[in-house]
Design a protein around this motif. Structure first.
Motif, PDB file in Angstrom:
ATOM      1  N   SER A  94     -18.461 -16.020   8.174  1.00 17.19           N
ATOM      2  CA  SER A  94     -17.636 -15.174   7.436  1.00 17.19           C
ATOM      3  C   SER A  94     -18.215 -14.620   6.285  1.00 17.19           C
ATOM      4  CB  SER A  94     -16.298 -15.732   7.365  1.00 17.19           C
ATOM      5  OG  SER A  94     -16.383 -16.570   6.200  1.00 17.19           O
ATOM      6  N   LEU A  95     -18.971 -15.224   5.437  1.00 15.01           N
ATOM      7  CA  LEU A  95     -19.335 -14.927   4.310  1.00 15.01           C
ATOM      8  C   LEU A  95     -20.816 -13.959   4.520  1.00 15.01           C
ATOM      9  CD1 LEU A  95     -19.435 -18.093   2.389  1.00 15.01           C
ATOM     10  CD2 LEU A  95     -18.246 -16.341   1.703  1.00 15.01           C
ATOM     11  N   ALA A  96     -21.326 -14.233   5.692  1.00 18.40           N
ATOM     12  CA  ALA A  96     -22.361 -13.177   5.921  1.00 18.40           C
ATOM     13  C   ALA A  96     -22.161 -11.962   6.306  1.00 18.40           C
ATOM     14  CB  ALA A  96     -23.605 -13.739   6.767  1.00 18.40           C
ATOM     15  N   PHE A  97     -21.056 -11.946   7.071  1.00 15.71           N
ATOM     16  CA  PHE A  97     -20.398 -10.807   7.608  1.00 15.71           C
ATOM     17  C   PHE A  97     -19.568  -9.897   6.659  1.00 15.71           C
ATOM     18  CE2 PHE A  97     -17.090  -8.604  10.085  1.00 15.71           C
ATOM     19  CZ  PHE A  97     -17.746  -7.608  10.836  1.00 15.71           C
ATOM     20  N   PHE A  98     -18.793 -10.601   5.980  1.00 13.66           N
ATOM     21  CA  PHE A  98     -17.906  -9.794   5.289  1.00 13.66           C
ATOM     22  C   PHE A  98     -18.460  -9.728   3.643  1.00 13.66           C
ATOM     23  CE2 PHE A  98     -14.540 -11.287   8.146  1.00 13.66           C
ATOM     24  CZ  PHE A  98     -14.168  -9.954   8.588  1.00 13.66           C
ATOM     25  N   GLY A  99     -19.203 -10.639   3.310  1.00 14.20           N
ATOM     26  CA  GLY A  99     -19.967 -10.817   2.041  1.00 14.20           C
ATOM     27  C   GLY A  99     -18.922 -11.202   0.915  1.00 14.20           C
ATOM     28  N   LYS A 100     -19.305 -10.752  -0.181  1.00 17.35           N
ATOM     29  CA  LYS A 100     -18.618 -11.276  -1.517  1.00 17.35           C
ATOM     30  C   LYS A 100     -17.096 -11.258  -1.522  1.00 17.35           C
ATOM     31  CE  LYS A 100     -21.961 -11.602  -5.116  1.00 17.35           C
ATOM     32  NZ  LYS A 100     -22.125 -12.996  -5.291  1.00 17.35           N
ATOM     33  N   GLU A 101     -16.660 -10.175  -0.895  1.00 14.10           N
ATOM     34  CA  GLU A 101     -15.065 -10.073  -0.692  1.00 14.10           C
ATOM     35  C   GLU A 101     -14.403 -11.355   0.240  1.00 14.10           C
ATOM     36  OE1 GLU A 101     -13.249  -7.128   2.211  1.00 14.10           O
ATOM     37  OE2 GLU A 101     -15.576  -6.519   1.947  1.00 14.10           O
ATOM     38  N   MET A 102     -15.160 -12.260   0.917  1.00  9.09           N
ATOM     39  CA  MET A 102     -14.717 -13.308   1.598  1.00  9.09           C
ATOM     40  C   MET A 102     -15.007 -14.403   0.778  1.00  9.09           C
ATOM     41  SD  MET A 102     -12.889 -14.363   4.334  1.00  9.09           S
ATOM     42  CE  MET A 102     -12.750 -12.842   5.270  1.00  9.09           C
ATOM     43  N   GLU A 103     -15.522 -14.524  -0.353  1.00 11.61           N
ATOM     44  CA  GLU A 103     -15.752 -15.568  -1.280  1.00 11.61           C
ATOM     45  C   GLU A 103     -14.271 -16.395  -1.522  1.00 11.61           C
ATOM     46  OE1 GLU A 103     -18.089 -15.175  -4.691  1.00 11.61           O
ATOM     47  OE2 GLU A 103     -19.872 -14.819  -3.291  1.00 11.61           O
ATOM     48  N   THR A 104     -13.283 -15.590  -1.807  1.00 13.73           N
ATOM     49  CA  THR A 104     -11.890 -16.033  -1.834  1.00 13.73           C
ATOM     50  C   THR A 104     -11.172 -15.657  -0.631  1.00 13.73           C
ATOM     51  OG1 THR A 104     -11.957 -15.636  -4.364  1.00 13.73           O
ATOM     52  CG2 THR A 104      -9.908 -16.050  -3.357  1.00 13.73           C
ATOM     53  N   LEU A 105     -10.603 -16.781   0.197  1.00 15.44           N
ATOM     54  CA  LEU A 105     -10.157 -16.528   1.171  1.00 15.44           C
ATOM     55  C   LEU A 105      -8.790 -15.965   1.120  1.00 15.44           C
ATOM     56  CD1 LEU A 105     -11.002 -19.977   3.004  1.00 15.44           C
ATOM     57  CD2 LEU A 105     -11.721 -17.812   3.902  1.00 15.44           C
ATOM     58  N   PRO A 106      -8.328 -14.891   2.104  1.00 13.46           N
ATOM     59  CA  PRO A 106      -6.959 -14.397   1.737  1.00 13.46           C
ATOM     60  C   PRO A 106      -5.931 -15.633   1.753  1.00 13.46           C
ATOM     61  CG  PRO A 106      -8.173 -13.259   3.366  1.00 13.46           C
ATOM     62  CD  PRO A 106      -8.975 -14.483   3.099  1.00 13.46           C
ATOM     63  N   LYS A 107      -4.720 -15.294   1.185  1.00 15.50           N
ATOM     64  CA  LYS A 107      -3.540 -16.469   1.184  1.00 15.50           C
ATOM     65  C   LYS A 107      -2.692 -16.136   2.053  1.00 15.50           C
ATOM     66  CE  LYS A 107      -5.184 -17.981  -2.879  1.00 15.50           C
ATOM     67  NZ  LYS A 107      -6.263 -18.991  -2.471  1.00 15.50           N
TER      68      LYS A 107
END
Length: 184
Positions: free
Chosen positions: A39-52
């Motif tokens: 997920s971090l490789a695919f979505f990048g920095k926006e996935m560092e904080t997981l959606p709530k």
């Protein structure tokens, strides 16, 4: 039904641990012919904080579907249990020693009160595989795996070793279930 492409998502508040887990599991899946991305490789920095919330997840799920992902593998450390010294492992028990001298010196205090048998922890690691392939339907649990790892996840070496052991078991179980189309 066999899956073609899986997103690997590790659940942890520690981004560096998430990245290690996702990278190791992704690499293991790919080495076994399974198309996988972390997920971090695919979505990048926006996935560092997981959606709530689930509403926050919906755009990500939609993007995955557009990129032909049909499954998501979620992995998390779900619990920890302490074990007493009566069943404990020793600090250097499972290491490779290049010489007699190295083995003796690393284990010289094996039976001393301070250095011998240590308390240790069992970490419960769980992976769940979900289908995201059906349009407008609930993401369904397809498969799950729970593994107890008898070591701490508190040093780089032990994290790598724990992930190695877990990924070995993960691939063994996935192969038995024959859930993925592979390129091997």
């Amino acid at each position: 039904m066999k899956f073609h492409k899986v997103l690997v998502l590790a659940m942890s508040q520690k981004t560096d641990l998430r990245e290690q887990v996702e990278n190791k599991l992704t690499k293991t899946l790919q080495e076994n012919g399974i198309s996988a991305n972390g997920s971090l490789a695919f979505f990048g920095k926006e996935m560092e904080t997981l959606p709530k919330t689930m509403d926050d997840w919906l755009p990500y799920i939609q993007q995955l579907k557009q990129e032909n992902f049909d499954s998501v593998l979620i992995t998390k450390i779900v619990g920890q249990e302490g074990k007493d010294a009566k069943n404990a492992i020793v600090r250097y028990y499972n290491e490779f020693f290049g010489s007699f001298k190295e083995d003796i010196m690393k284990n010289k205090d094996l039976y001393s009160e301070d250095e011998g048998f240590k308390d240790y922890y069992v970490h419960r690691v769980a992976s769940n595989l979900y289908c995201i392939c059906e349009q407008n339907q609930e993401e369904d649990l397809i498969w799950k795996l729970n593994v107890d790892i008898k070591q701490a996840f508190d040093s780089d070496y032990l994290v790598k070793e724990g992930l190695r052991l877990f990924s070995k078991e993960l691939i063994k179980e996935l192969k038995e279930q024959d859930l993925f189309v592979t390129n091997k």
